[in-house]
Design an enzyme around this catalytic site. Sequence first.
Site, PDB file in Angstrom:
ATOM      1  N   ASP A 332       0.836  -1.212   0.000  1.00 28.57           N
ATOM      2  CA  ASP A 332       0.000   0.000   0.000  1.00 28.57           C
ATOM      3  C   ASP A 332       0.867   1.257   0.000  1.00 28.57           C
ATOM      4  OD1 ASP A 332      -2.222   1.607   0.002  1.00 28.57           O
ATOM      5  OD2 ASP A 332      -2.716   1.299   2.115  1.00 28.57           O
ATOM      6  N   ARG A 336      -0.142   8.981   0.935  1.00 31.82           N
ATOM      7  CA  ARG A 336      -0.898   9.008   2.200  1.00 31.82           C
ATOM      8  C   ARG A 336      -0.212   8.174   3.270  1.00 31.82           C
ATOM      9  NH1 ARG A 336      -3.690   6.128  -1.561  1.00 31.82           N
ATOM     10  NH2 ARG A 336      -3.570   3.870  -1.278  1.00 31.82           N
ATOM     11  N   ASN A 337       0.665   7.257   2.878  1.00 34.80           N
ATOM     12  CA  ASN A 337       1.380   6.414   3.833  1.00 34.80           C
ATOM     13  C   ASN A 337       2.847   6.797   3.969  1.00 34.80           C
ATOM     14  OD1 ASN A 337      -0.574   4.715   4.934  1.00 34.80           O
ATOM     15  ND2 ASN A 337      -0.585   3.408   3.125  1.00 34.80           N
ATOM     16  N   ASP A 350       2.520   2.390   7.314  1.00 34.30           N
ATOM     17  CA  ASP A 350       1.358   1.673   6.793  1.00 34.30           C
ATOM     18  C   ASP A 350       0.341   1.589   7.909  1.00 34.30           C
ATOM     19  OD1 ASP A 350      -0.545   0.116   5.677  1.00 34.30           O
ATOM     20  OD2 ASP A 350       0.628  -1.725   5.618  1.00 34.30           O
TER      21      ASP A 350
END
Length: 477
Positions: A332, A336-337, A350
């Site tokens: 992922d 945003r991470n 994460d």
Amino acid sequence: MHLFLLLILPVPAVIGQIDPGMTYLQKEASQPAGYGGFLLTRVFLEHCRYALGMEDGRIKDEDITASSQWYDTTGPQYARLHCDNGDGAWCPKGPLEPSDSQYLQIDLKKLTFLTLIGTQGRYAGNLGKEFAQEYRLNYSRDGQLWKSWKNRQGQGVLFGNKNTYAVSSNDLKPPIIARFVRLIFREKLGEGQFGEVHLCEAEGLPDFLREGSPLQDRDRRSVLVAVKQLRADATSQARNDFLKEIKIMSRLDDPNIIRLLCVCVSSDPLCMVTEYMENGDLNMFLSQREIESTLTHANNIPSVSLSDLLHMAVQISSGMRYLASLNFVHRDLATRNCLLDRRLTIKIADFGMSRNLYSSDYYRIQGRAVLPIRWMAWESILLGKFTTASDVWAFGVTLWEVFTLCKEQPYSLLSDEQVIENSGEFFRNQGRQVFLYAPPLCPPSLFELMMRCWSRNILDRPTFEGLYQALRPQVNP
């Protein structure tokens, strides 16, 4: 996070506690009536449950303010019970500094006796998924001096909602008298198969951790941390996976990877505590900025330089190179991470799927978990295959986000279903697949590197070591 607010019972009064279960109100009288011109009136608290007007509109839009808002359609004026206007709720941008407090504030226009407060999650035409599980309450009589509400045991945290739609009410014991009221909270970062992740403020943590911890330079100040907690109803398999994740994270030690600070595995609920950086996530940070120019300097507009963006790209590639060396697949990777500290150091994290502010970045495929399909390689979407090579694909999309300053979502003109169809075109490789466009800020050589990350054949994609070596020379020493 989205909140609705309900406040109870207006009475213009000054309070003085006398007996449990009842309250004597000191109310101004038109004629002096003992006690220096005040009239004593006894009120039973169980009768004080009249709505103030958040739901029916008697509290006006201009009297509802907030510390920030994500969009105009999620402004504080939409923080009303059972309201589906705008995007269905107020949504803040989220804290950027340890001292930053996100809040929703109500001006009641006069001193008001408050006995109950309630919240509701994001309604949004039955499509909302966000809700506040806990919050604090501050109040003021003049808007200058603020006090924090605490119960008779000295606890100041109010428990909020357990789902999106049901209203959760809290009796205030003791009640308060105030004109201004604020709901203050920390963000719920995410929710996944294991449990939930919350942003918290920890006091005394640097002293608690052993010597050499990453928080030693904080001088005993409170710090932001992310707390990931296993759900009470988690299966034994989820419990084993959670413990496995703790074991993996305890091995990670790299300047560009978030650090595991401490864990609780001796009793339920199992939880882990990790760093959280002062400048928040990279998506939020970049979306609020423009590329550095004479105009941004003249108008004090927050900005970043091309050199800053390249430095961010190198740091992300360095962190992913480290994970790849351990055969760790992230699954992922996205802006945003990626978190930033005040020196713009990036640390890859994460925090699980379905982060509230980024819920639109995930798609629930029937019979499978929610997936970040716009960042995923075709083989991950179609075959469920996740490898370091699929992380490389996501790295290319993350670079594209960085050089568009996160102003739009990848494949913004395609629906989720069309993104999945496009992955089929990559598989068939007949020239009909749609690629992300070249960002105007992006050097041509860097966009060529992105395109290599999106190669149909796994072996044609660069390694993270190769990406790091290609990017590093482009950063000014």
